[in-house]
Enzyme design. Sequence first.
Site, PDB file in Angstrom:
ATOM      1  N   ASP A  42     -21.400  79.737  89.512  1.00 22.96           N
ATOM      2  CA  ASP A  42     -20.234  79.100  90.172  1.00 22.96           C
ATOM      3  C   ASP A  42     -19.290  80.190  90.696  1.00 22.96           C
ATOM      4  O   ASP A  42     -18.164  80.337  90.243  1.00 22.96           O
ATOM      5  CB  ASP A  42     -19.491  78.171  89.193  1.00 22.96           C
TER       6      ASP A  42
ATOM      7  N   HIS B  85     -12.599  92.344  81.479  1.00 25.83           N
ATOM      8  CA  HIS B  85     -13.765  91.719  80.865  1.00 25.83           C
ATOM      9  C   HIS B  85     -14.495  90.891  81.912  1.00 25.83           C
ATOM     10  O   HIS B  85     -13.905  89.972  82.491  1.00 25.83           O
ATOM     11  CB  HIS B  85     -13.332  90.844  79.684  1.00 25.83           C
TER      12      HIS B  85
HETATM   13  O1  RIB Z   1     -15.533  81.897  80.268  1.00 22.81           O
HETATM   14  C1  RIB Z   1     -16.050  82.772  81.233  1.00 22.81           C
HETATM   15  C2  RIB Z   1     -16.851  82.016  82.234  1.00 22.81           C
HETATM   16  O2  RIB Z   1     -16.004  81.077  82.883  1.00 22.81           O
HETATM   17  C3  RIB Z   1     -17.429  82.893  83.350  1.00 22.81           C
HETATM   18  O3  RIB Z   1     -18.663  82.372  83.750  1.00 22.81           O
HETATM   19  C4  RIB Z   1     -16.414  82.786  84.456  1.00 22.81           C
HETATM   20  O4  RIB Z   1     -16.996  82.910  85.758  1.00 22.81           O
HETATM   21  C5  RIB Z   1     -15.881  81.395  84.259  1.00 22.81           C
HETATM   22  O5  RIB Z   1     -16.710  80.487  84.959  1.00 22.81           O
END
Ligand code: RIB
Length: 312
Positions: A12, A238
Amino acid sequence: MNDSIPLLIDTDPGVDDALALLMAFNSPRHRLLGLCITAGNVGLDHTVANALKLCEVAGVSVPVYAGCDRPLVFAAEDASYVHGRDGFGDIGYAPAHLQPETEHAALAILRESHAHAGQLLLVTLGPLTNLALAVRLDPSLPSRIGRLVVMGGAVTGKGNTSIAAEFNIAFDPEAAAIVFESFPDIEVVDWEAVLRHGFLHSRFEGWLAAGSPRADFYDRISRKTRLWAEGKRGDHWHSADALAMLAALYPEYVIEKKRHFLHVETAGSQSRGATVVDWLERSGRTAQTEIVLKLDQARFEALIQDALGVPV
Ligand code: RIB
């Protein structure tokens, strides 16, 4: 005989998805079959457009399959506050000249699972809506998947989108529950592992100065997210999906993992979307999840630099 590993990514995009995709584009040992796109970080129209644009910038020609534009059952909030309204930092990029395929992402997952039965490496970087739909359409799907790697969850309840839940699971808990009830062997890189594998913003900014088209584009689309993260989490950044992609592409760089039963909670005012791990083996349920705990940080950072085209 091409001995490269067939790879299919459900994503996504999203800023950290983009870094993970650049890593996948760069892998010499995998054959990327396509990108399956879901709503999540932002709406499906943006996530599809972002996937197409990243392929264009990276000079990569792979099919892009639009998937589900909403969770299976209940509506959910996106993560545009992290990634920008368009999911790529609202830089107003010129739309790609590429077009998505007409085949739905869930059907593409099923078709490629037959074409590469037993060999397919399936990596999910977003909500599990497309994969859940695919397994509801064909319950035999898990038997044809070589490896399934999921970025998602918070294995001791330290969530990033609610007290106990991580975004990808919380966006569509019903879909995640279907996946974790259907697949017998899931490799999970959760949010808590992501927090243990950050890298200094200052180092990352140095890598973005590589001068490659990929680095320049990534510098622009990630700036808003990096500034937000710096204000929220301090001097380390991160990249959740990039860490999951490391585990997927190079499992030899996984230093520590533990196998346990994992339950996805779909109820509760504070627990919906929680990934409840049976750490003490009390449930009697068969462990279906390899929880990745530690990865090779040096290799992680080296692969990110490679993906950005940083000269060695
Ligand atoms: O919690 C991190 C995830 O949520 C990652 O995939 C980031 O792209 C968001 O979709």
